[in-house]
Scaffold this motif. Structure first.
Motif, PDB file in Angstrom:
ATOM      1  N   ALA A   2      12.369  -9.182  16.569  1.00  0.00           N
ATOM      2  CA  ALA A   2      13.708  -9.614  16.963  1.00  0.00           C
ATOM      3  C   ALA A   2      14.260 -10.598  15.941  1.00  0.00           C
ATOM      4  CB  ALA A   2      13.654 -10.252  18.352  1.00  0.00           C
ATOM      5  N   ARG A   3      13.372 -11.432  15.375  1.00  0.00           N
ATOM      6  CA  ARG A   3      13.803 -12.383  14.352  1.00  0.00           C
ATOM      7  C   ARG A   3      14.327 -11.645  13.125  1.00  0.00           C
ATOM      8  NH1 ARG A   3      12.815 -17.742  13.231  1.00  0.00           N
ATOM      9  NH2 ARG A   3      11.495 -17.893  15.072  1.00  0.00           N
ATOM     10  N   PHE A   4      13.681 -10.527  12.766  1.00  0.00           N
ATOM     11  CA  PHE A   4      14.153  -9.756  11.616  1.00  0.00           C
ATOM     12  C   PHE A   4      15.564  -9.241  11.851  1.00  0.00           C
ATOM     13  CE2 PHE A   4      14.948  -5.538   9.865  1.00  0.00           C
ATOM     14  CZ  PHE A   4      14.931  -5.842   8.509  1.00  0.00           C
ATOM     15  N   ILE A   5      15.840  -8.753  13.060  1.00  0.00           N
ATOM     16  CA  ILE A   5      17.165  -8.222  13.365  1.00  0.00           C
ATOM     17  C   ILE A   5      18.214  -9.306  13.186  1.00  0.00           C
ATOM     18  CG2 ILE A   5      18.600  -7.207  15.166  1.00  0.00           C
ATOM     19  CD1 ILE A   5      16.036  -6.022  16.349  1.00  0.00           C
ATOM     20  N   SER A   6      17.911 -10.511  13.683  1.00  0.00           N
ATOM     21  CA  SER A   6      18.848 -11.618  13.553  1.00  0.00           C
ATOM     22  C   SER A   6      19.091 -11.966  12.097  1.00  0.00           C
ATOM     23  CB  SER A   6      18.301 -12.840  14.306  1.00  0.00           C
ATOM     24  OG  SER A   6      19.166 -13.936  14.169  1.00  0.00           O
ATOM     25  N   VAL A   7      18.016 -12.028  11.311  1.00  0.00           N
ATOM     26  CA  VAL A   7      18.147 -12.343   9.887  1.00  0.00           C
ATOM     27  C   VAL A   7      18.881 -11.233   9.156  1.00  0.00           C
ATOM     28  CG1 VAL A   7      16.839 -12.635   7.748  1.00  0.00           C
ATOM     29  CG2 VAL A   7      16.155 -13.869   9.801  1.00  0.00           C
ATOM     30  N   ARG A 209      14.092   9.086  16.776  1.00  0.00           N
ATOM     31  CA  ARG A 209      12.734   8.820  16.298  1.00  0.00           C
ATOM     32  C   ARG A 209      12.495   7.311  16.227  1.00  0.00           C
ATOM     33  NH1 ARG A 209      13.180  12.421  11.030  1.00  0.00           N
ATOM     34  NH2 ARG A 209      14.844  13.621  12.032  1.00  0.00           N
ATOM     35  N   ALA A 210      13.498   6.594  15.736  1.00  0.00           N
ATOM     36  CA  ALA A 210      13.388   5.135  15.676  1.00  0.00           C
ATOM     37  C   ALA A 210      13.255   4.542  17.073  1.00  0.00           C
ATOM     38  CB  ALA A 210      14.600   4.549  14.957  1.00  0.00           C
ATOM     39  N   ALA A 211      13.942   5.142  18.043  1.00  0.00           N
ATOM     40  CA  ALA A 211      13.868   4.652  19.422  1.00  0.00           C
ATOM     41  C   ALA A 211      12.461   4.815  19.992  1.00  0.00           C
ATOM     42  CB  ALA A 211      14.878   5.396  20.295  1.00  0.00           C
ATOM     43  N   VAL A 212      11.784   5.900  19.623  1.00  0.00           N
ATOM     44  CA  VAL A 212      10.400   6.099  20.067  1.00  0.00           C
ATOM     45  C   VAL A 212       9.514   4.982  19.526  1.00  0.00           C
ATOM     46  CG1 VAL A 212       8.372   7.601  19.839  1.00  0.00           C
ATOM     47  CG2 VAL A 212      10.617   8.601  20.324  1.00  0.00           C
ATOM     48  N   VAL A 213       9.756   4.598  18.277  1.00  0.00           N
ATOM     49  CA  VAL A 213       8.970   3.525  17.659  1.00  0.00           C
ATOM     50  C   VAL A 213       9.223   2.202  18.375  1.00  0.00           C
ATOM     51  CG1 VAL A 213       8.515   2.262  15.527  1.00  0.00           C
ATOM     52  CG2 VAL A 213       9.020   4.715  15.437  1.00  0.00           C
ATOM     53  N   GLU A 214      10.490   1.912  18.656  1.00  0.00           N
ATOM     54  CA  GLU A 214      10.817   0.661  19.349  1.00  0.00           C
ATOM     55  C   GLU A 214      10.220   0.620  20.748  1.00  0.00           C
ATOM     56  OE1 GLU A 214      14.707  -0.872  19.422  1.00  0.00           O
ATOM     57  OE2 GLU A 214      14.633  -1.437  17.302  1.00  0.00           O
ATOM     58  N   THR A 220      12.484  -3.441  16.328  1.00  0.00           N
ATOM     59  CA  THR A 220      11.892  -3.280  15.005  1.00  0.00           C
ATOM     60  C   THR A 220      12.830  -3.605  13.854  1.00  0.00           C
ATOM     61  OG1 THR A 220      12.584  -0.970  14.830  1.00  0.00           O
ATOM     62  CG2 THR A 220      10.459  -1.413  15.896  1.00  0.00           C
ATOM     63  N   GLY A 221      14.114  -3.503  14.051  1.00  0.00           N
ATOM     64  CA  GLY A 221      15.038  -3.664  12.942  1.00  0.00           C
ATOM     65  C   GLY A 221      15.360  -2.356  12.251  1.00  0.00           C
ATOM     66  N   LEU A 222      14.720  -1.253  12.673  1.00  0.00           N
ATOM     67  CA  LEU A 222      14.992   0.035  12.043  1.00  0.00           C
ATOM     68  C   LEU A 222      16.451   0.444  12.205  1.00  0.00           C
ATOM     69  CD1 LEU A 222      11.868   2.253  12.882  1.00  0.00           C
ATOM     70  CD2 LEU A 222      12.561   1.364  10.649  1.00  0.00           C
ATOM     71  N   PHE A 223      17.016   0.179  13.377  1.00  0.00           N
ATOM     72  CA  PHE A 223      18.399   0.584  13.605  1.00  0.00           C
ATOM     73  C   PHE A 223      19.358  -0.164  12.684  1.00  0.00           C
ATOM     74  CE2 PHE A 223      16.626   1.784  17.829  1.00  0.00           C
ATOM     75  CZ  PHE A 223      16.921   3.134  17.755  1.00  0.00           C
ATOM     76  N   MET A 224      19.128  -1.458  12.489  1.00  0.00           N
ATOM     77  CA  MET A 224      19.979  -2.228  11.587  1.00  0.00           C
ATOM     78  C   MET A 224      19.863  -1.709  10.158  1.00  0.00           C
ATOM     79  SD  MET A 224      22.169  -4.599  11.031  1.00  0.00           S
ATOM     80  CE  MET A 224      22.197  -5.455  12.610  1.00  0.00           C
ATOM     81  N   SER A 225      18.650  -1.376   9.741  1.00  0.00           N
ATOM     82  CA  SER A 225      18.442  -0.857   8.389  1.00  0.00           C
ATOM     83  C   SER A 225      19.106   0.504   8.217  1.00  0.00           C
ATOM     84  CB  SER A 225      16.943  -0.750   8.099  1.00  0.00           C
ATOM     85  OG  SER A 225      16.329  -2.023   8.152  1.00  0.00           O
TER      86      SER A 225
END
Length: 330
Positions: A2-7, A209-214, A220-225
């Motif tokens: 969650a910290r990664f998403i914020s950053v 696929r990213a949602a399965v990982v989360e 995870t921050g995958l969606f932001m990336s």
């Protein structure tokens, strides 16, 4: 993460700061960027932008990605010899992620932003696939492996058609050969009833696929990336005019670089974001391996988290705990 998403949000917002500040006044109350050492949200945002848009800020995030590359290189032999079948079977995919990350760094050092976007897109999809394939059904995993065998078989007889005519063909023995049974079965599996090749190994979209990982390891921050990189990089790959110039800030209304100084700031902040997104995606992969109990993953994941926190702090992309409490209430 969650910290990664914020950053990540702060880093990407830094690229848009001038557009925001020119089109709306500073906020009257603290909100997303909250308080930091008694400053208003607007002043926190301004200080953050100044750091990320500098050579020093870019170098800080470059060092973070370098650290991730080193972690993956150290972990690679254990992945290759993993007792987890799916992990060892996809060792080549992890190796490709390492090569992508190295390529992004080399391209960044040469200020090749457009190409860095394209390779970042490949890295993100490979990371997402690697993680998804550790968690998906056996059917999905088998489809992924069979798709590779299918592509191997089709390499021996390839052609391009246009306007109803074959315009180019490459075929072994003029197409008069027999494929090994396993490869022939894979080719048949990915051939439609009309005789056309099925060009996807799964019907699960990349975001799903990213949602399965989360669902397995949390945010995870995958969606932001994916949101920040994938679509723009795809335009570059597809040869559109937008894809040829977006990386120069040409479409950043209100923040279009007008001189060398503003172009340099844009370059620094863009590369800093690409390094952050790539390194964050690699952190997600380490988290998945740790959750699976892969040998060496726990130490690598802990090292990755520490490196991320150090980089975020050095680049002024973090704020103290009181901001987190404000963000959660926004």
């Amino acid at each position: 993460m969650a910290r990664f998403i914020s950053v990540a949000r702060r880093a990407w917002a830094a690229k848009r700061q001038h557009a925001y500040s020119r089109h709306r006044p500073p906020p009257e109350k603290t909100s997303y960027f909250a308080l930091h050492n008694g400053q208003t949200a607007h002043s926190v945002h301004k200080d953050m932008v100044e750091k990320v848009q500098t050579t020093e800020g870019e170098a800080t995030l470059a060092n973070f990605l370098d650290h991730q590359i080193h972690c993956f290189i150290q972990l690679a032999p254990m992945v290759r010899e993993s007792t987890l079948p799916r992990v060892s079977h996809l060792y080549a995919l992890l190796s490709a992620v390492i090569e992508d990350a190295i390529s992004v760094r080399l391209l960044g050092d040469s200020a090749r932003l457009n190409q860095a976007y394209i390779i970042s897109r490949a890295l993100l999809e490979r990371v997402t696939n690697f993680c998804f394939l550790q968690l998906c059904t056996d059917t999905e995993f088998d489809n992924y492996i069979d798709y590779t065998l299918n592509k191997v078989g089709r390499r021996f007889d390839r052609s391009i058609e246009a306007e109803g005519h074959t315009r180019a063909r490459i075929a072994l023995k003029d197409g008069l050969f027999d494929l090994p049974p396993e490869i022939a079965a894979a080719v048949a599996k990915f051939t439609s009833e009309r005789g056309r090749e099925k060009t996807r190994w799964t019907n699960v979209s990349l975001p799903d696929r990213a949602a399965v990982v989360e669902a397995k390891i949390g945010r995870t921050g995958l969606f932001m990336s994916l949101l920040s990189i994938y679509a723009d990089a795809s335009e570059a790959l597809h040869g559109t005019l937008y894809g040829a110039v977006f990386h120069l800030g040409a479409y950043d209304v209100g923040a279009i670089p007008r001189d060398q100084e503003s172009l340099d700031r844009h370059r620094h902040s863009t590369l800093a974001c690409l390094y952050l997104m790539a390194g964050g995606a690699m952190d997600t992969l380490l988290s998945v391996l740790q959750a699976l109990g892969q040998s060496g993953a726990q130490q690598a994941a802990a090292s990755s988290t520490a490196a991320f926190r150090l980089a975020a702090t050095a680049a002024d992309l973090t704020v103290r705990s009181q901001e987190s409490s404000v963000e959660n209430n926004v």
